[in-house]
Design a protein around this motif. Structure first.
Motif, short mmCIF file in Angstrom:
data_model
loop_
_atom_site.label_atom_id
_atom_site.label_comp_id
_atom_site.label_asym_id
_atom_site.label_seq_id
_atom_site.Cartn_x
_atom_site.Cartn_y
_atom_site.Cartn_z
N VAL A 1 45.78 44.58 29.06
CA VAL A 1 45.08 45.01 30.27
C VAL A 1 46.09 45.32 31.38
N ARG A 2 47.09 44.48 31.54
CA ARG A 2 48.09 44.72 32.57
C ARG A 2 48.85 46.02 32.32
N ALA A 3 49.18 46.30 31.04
CA ALA A 3 49.94 47.50 30.73
C ALA A 3 49.10 48.76 30.93
N ARG A 4 47.82 48.71 30.58
CA ARG A 4 47.00 49.92 30.65
C ARG A 4 46.51 50.22 32.06
N TYR A 5 46.45 49.21 32.90
CA TYR A 5 46.07 49.43 34.29
C TYR A 5 47.23 49.23 35.26
N GLU A 6 48.40 48.89 34.73
CA GLU A 6 49.61 48.71 35.53
C GLU A 6 49.36 47.74 36.69
N LEU A 7 48.89 46.55 36.31
CA LEU A 7 48.55 45.53 37.29
C LEU A 7 49.53 44.38 37.22
N ARG A 8 49.61 43.64 38.30
CA ARG A 8 50.35 42.38 38.31
C ARG A 8 49.40 41.25 37.93
N ASP A 9 49.99 40.08 37.64
CA ASP A 9 49.17 38.93 37.23
C ASP A 9 48.20 38.54 38.34
N ARG A 10 48.64 38.60 39.59
CA ARG A 10 47.78 38.22 40.69
C ARG A 10 46.60 39.18 40.82
N GLN A 11 46.84 40.48 40.61
CA GLN A 11 45.75 41.45 40.69
C GLN A 11 44.73 41.24 39.57
N LEU A 12 45.23 40.96 38.36
CA LEU A 12 44.31 40.69 37.26
C LEU A 12 43.54 39.40 37.49
N ALA A 13 44.19 38.37 38.03
CA ALA A 13 43.50 37.12 38.32
C ALA A 13 42.39 37.33 39.36
N ARG A 14 42.63 38.18 40.34
CA ARG A 14 41.61 38.47 41.34
C ARG A 14 40.42 39.20 40.71
N ALA A 15 40.70 40.10 39.77
CA ALA A 15 39.62 40.79 39.08
C ALA A 15 38.81 39.83 38.21
N LEU A 16 39.48 38.87 37.58
CA LEU A 16 38.78 37.88 36.76
C LEU A 16 37.87 37.01 37.61
N VAL A 17 38.34 36.60 38.78
CA VAL A 17 37.50 35.79 39.66
C VAL A 17 36.28 36.58 40.11
N GLY A 18 36.47 37.86 40.42
CA GLY A 18 35.33 38.68 40.81
C GLY A 18 34.35 38.90 39.67
N ALA A 19 34.85 38.99 38.44
CA ALA A 19 33.96 39.18 37.29
C ALA A 19 33.14 37.94 37.01
N VAL A 20 33.75 36.76 37.14
CA VAL A 20 33.03 35.52 36.85
C VAL A 20 32.00 35.22 37.94
N SER A 21 32.29 35.61 39.17
CA SER A 21 31.38 35.30 40.28
C SER A 21 30.11 36.15 40.25
N GLN A 22 30.07 37.21 39.45
CA GLN A 22 28.89 38.06 39.38
C GLN A 22 27.99 37.60 38.24
N PRO A 23 26.68 37.81 38.36
CA PRO A 23 25.78 37.44 37.25
C PRO A 23 25.94 38.40 36.07
N GLY A 24 25.66 37.89 34.88
CA GLY A 24 25.75 38.71 33.69
C GLY A 24 26.97 38.37 32.85
N ASP A 25 27.28 39.25 31.90
CA ASP A 25 28.39 39.05 30.99
C ASP A 25 29.71 39.21 31.74
N SER A 26 30.59 38.24 31.62
CA SER A 26 31.86 38.28 32.35
C SER A 26 32.75 39.41 31.86
#
Length: 204
Positions: free
Chosen positions: A55-80
């Motif tokens: 995921v980091r390679a295909r979106y050229e993200l840093r670990d902190r950016q991916l961690a922020r996306a994960l937190v946003g995904a878990v905080s929403q209802p539905g499939d993470s």
């Protein structure tokens, strides 16, 4: 408090220390000779190493950016996992690249940072901006003839079809997000095992 004037790395070795460094010696967080200290325990949701690297390679993200996306995904209802796809694919830089306005996500990030696009008429210069369904990305009229933009649009083949959730009009320089993207519609994430897990290893 007295200022330390010597440092003793070993019981038998004594080296003189300039008094000016006494303040730094008192202010340091860890003992002399110890670097970093104990590592903090990992927190928040996470992906396994293979998926995280892909995921980091295909979106050229840093670990902190991916961690922020994960937190946003878990905080929403539905499939993470589906929510994570939305957090990644609805980013401004990703949609600019999918629309064919940039040859790579890194180039799209540079174009966004230089105020090349607007969203519903308002300037957006943050590549992590999440575009909502119904919003329209448009190239500013005074930026359409610039070299990176012109090359990217010219190199876009006639047979290249934008994703089904993105309505692109190259003649007007606009791209409208019609709905939230689904995981099977994103080639970059179709074969990546997105198993979002908690600290204890339980799937979310």
């Amino acid at each position: 408090m007295a200022v330390r004037t010597s440092v003793r790395p070993a019981p038998d070795d004594v080296f003189p220390l300039h008094p000016a460094y006494g303040y730094r010696m008192r202010r340091q967080r860890h003992p002399v000779g110890v670097r970093g200290g104990p590592r903090p325990a990992p927190g928040g949701p996470w992906l396994d190493d293979s998926a995280r690297h892909q995921v980091r390679a295909r979106y050229e993200l840093r670990d902190r950016q991916l961690a922020r996306a994960l937190v946003g995904a878990v905080s929403q209802p539905g499939d993470s996992a589906e929510n994570l796809v939305g957090q990644l694919e609805q980013r401004m830089d990703a949609l600019v690249h999918r629309a064919g306005f940039a040859r790579s996500i890194n180039e799209a990030r540079d174009l966004v940072a230089h105020n090349t696009f607007t969203v519903d008429g308002g300037k957006v210069n943050r590549s992590s901006y999440l575009v909502r369904p119904g919003q329209t990305i448009q190239i500013r009229p005074d930026r359409q003839c610039r070299a990176p933009m012109a090359v990217a649009v010219a190199n876009r083949a006639e047979g290249d079809v934008p994703p089904p959730y993105l309505e692109v009009r190259p003649d007007r320089g606009t791209a409208t997000l019609t709905r939230e993207p689904q995981r099977q519609e994103v080639p970059a994430l179709r074969d990546v095992p997105l198993a979002v897990q908690s600290i204890g290893g339980n799937p979310l």
